[in-house]
Write a protein that holds these residues in place. Structure first.
Motif, short mmCIF file in Angstrom:
data_model
loop_
_atom_site.label_atom_id
_atom_site.label_comp_id
_atom_site.label_asym_id
_atom_site.label_seq_id
_atom_site.Cartn_x
_atom_site.Cartn_y
_atom_site.Cartn_z
N ASN A 116 33.87 50.96 30.62
CA ASN A 116 35.25 51.50 29.98
C ASN A 116 35.85 50.52 29.06
O ASN A 116 36.66 50.90 28.48
CB ASN A 116 36.04 52.36 30.63
CG ASN A 116 36.79 51.51 32.08
OD1 ASN A 116 36.68 50.17 31.67
ND2 ASN A 116 37.52 51.95 32.73
N GLY A 117 35.22 49.09 29.19
CA GLY A 117 35.66 48.29 28.42
C GLY A 117 37.22 47.77 28.98
O GLY A 117 37.71 46.72 28.18
N GLN A 118 37.62 48.19 29.98
CA GLN A 118 38.97 47.97 30.31
C GLN A 118 39.11 46.97 31.40
O GLN A 118 40.18 46.44 31.59
CB GLN A 118 39.93 49.09 30.97
CG GLN A 118 39.90 50.25 29.75
CD GLN A 118 40.65 49.66 28.58
OE1 GLN A 118 41.69 49.28 28.70
NE2 GLN A 118 39.98 50.05 27.43
N GLU A 119 38.10 46.52 32.16
CA GLU A 119 38.05 45.49 33.16
C GLU A 119 36.92 44.52 32.95
O GLU A 119 35.94 44.92 31.92
CB GLU A 119 37.51 46.24 34.44
CG GLU A 119 38.82 47.22 34.87
CD GLU A 119 38.33 47.66 36.26
OE1 GLU A 119 38.86 47.42 37.27
OE2 GLU A 119 37.73 48.93 36.33
N ILE A 120 36.94 43.46 33.37
CA ILE A 120 36.08 42.20 33.14
C ILE A 120 35.70 41.83 34.51
O ILE A 120 36.25 42.05 35.44
CB ILE A 120 36.45 41.26 32.21
CG1 ILE A 120 37.65 40.49 32.93
CG2 ILE A 120 36.88 41.79 30.81
CD1 ILE A 120 38.14 39.09 32.18
N GLY A 121 34.50 41.19 34.64
CA GLY A 121 33.96 40.54 35.49
C GLY A 121 33.65 38.87 35.15
O GLY A 121 33.27 39.05 33.92
N PHE A 122 33.70 38.07 36.03
CA PHE A 122 33.36 36.74 35.46
C PHE A 122 33.10 35.92 36.83
O PHE A 122 33.34 36.43 37.87
CB PHE A 122 34.44 36.07 34.54
CG PHE A 122 35.63 36.00 35.33
CD1 PHE A 122 35.95 34.86 35.83
CD2 PHE A 122 36.57 37.26 35.08
CE1 PHE A 122 37.42 34.81 36.34
CE2 PHE A 122 37.83 36.77 35.64
CZ PHE A 122 38.15 35.81 36.50
N PHE A 123 32.75 34.84 36.61
CA PHE A 123 32.33 33.79 37.61
C PHE A 123 33.29 32.34 37.54
O PHE A 123 33.20 31.89 36.54
CB PHE A 123 30.94 33.38 37.98
CG PHE A 123 29.99 34.60 38.04
CD1 PHE A 123 29.70 35.13 39.15
CD2 PHE A 123 29.54 35.03 36.77
CE1 PHE A 123 28.73 36.17 39.16
CE2 PHE A 123 28.50 36.22 36.89
CZ PHE A 123 28.37 36.76 38.42
N ALA A 124 33.96 32.12 38.73
CA ALA A 124 34.61 30.89 38.73
C ALA A 124 35.14 30.58 40.27
O ALA A 124 35.25 31.18 41.02
CB ALA A 124 35.99 31.20 38.02
#
Length: 217
Positions: A116-124
């Motif tokens: 839905n483009g309202q959340e993001i995932g990433f790695f850190a």
């Protein structure tokens, strides 16, 4: 969407989730698995769009693939320098010249959008993290070392490459964490997962060497 490997080989997933109803396979250079809960036979014709965007003086080319376009094609996610020299994610609508820095995303790599483009995932920091564009601190979702890509399913589950050597992993809505692909010789790594246009399959890159994929090629 394409996934590449050195030569075709079969690689069915081990112990599939309840929300996986068919085997993963490496066939004709593609790694794919059926993700049943939101499978759809509907496809839409999408025109080709060419994009040329000035992200500003603080934008950087990260060591990993930290640039993403939202599913609706209206927003971008990219990496910027902070005043202290650290990297951080920023986002902006394509029709705006101003970006917004996202707190809690320092050091992020391989960012990706939710459907839905309202959340993001990433790695850190050795973790897969999930956060909202509307605010709030990102939350740790799973352990992940030097990871190589992730993708967000319509069901809310996430698939990702957890380590430089190993299979594609999946994290379900209830927090169940399990391998979705199976490493078979001569391959040692599965990376860069993504979903097909209709959302019924996920694709990934398989390689028998680390050096050939070190730069994310």
């Amino acid at each position: 969407l394409l996934a590449t490997q050195d030569t075709p080989a079969s690689a069915p997933p081990s112990k599939p989730y309840a929300w996986i109803t068919a085997t993963a396979a490496l066939t004709l250079g593609l790694g794919a698995a059926v993700w049943a809960p939101w499978s759809s036979t509907e496809t839409a014709s999408t025109p080709v769009t060419r994009l040329n965007v000035d992200l500003g003086p603080d934008a950087i080319a990260a060591a990993y693939n930290t640039f993403a376009i939202s599913p609706d094609g209206r927003r971008i996610l990219f990496t910027v320098h902070n005043a202290d020299g650290k990297t951080q994610l920023a986002t902006r609508p394509l029709d705006s010249k101003e970006g917004t820095r996202l707190p809690g995303t320092e050091g992020a790599i391989d960012a990706f959008f939710s459907p839905n483009g309202q959340e993001i995932g990433f790695f850190a920091g050795g973790k897969l993290k999930k956060g909202s564009l509307s605010g709030g601190a990102p939350a740790d979702a799973a352990t992940a070392g030097l990871s190589y890509g992730g993708a967000w399913a319509r069901s809310g589950a996430v698939i990702f490459s957890r380590f430089p050597i190993g299979p594609i992993s999946g994290l379900s809505l209830d927090g169940k964490d399990q391998s979705l692909s199976k490493i078979a010789a001569p391959y040692i790594t599965h990376r860069w997962p993504s979903f097909s246009a209709d959302g019924n399959l996920f694709l990934y890159t398989a390689s028998s060497t680390i050096s050939s994929l070190a730069g994310g090629d």
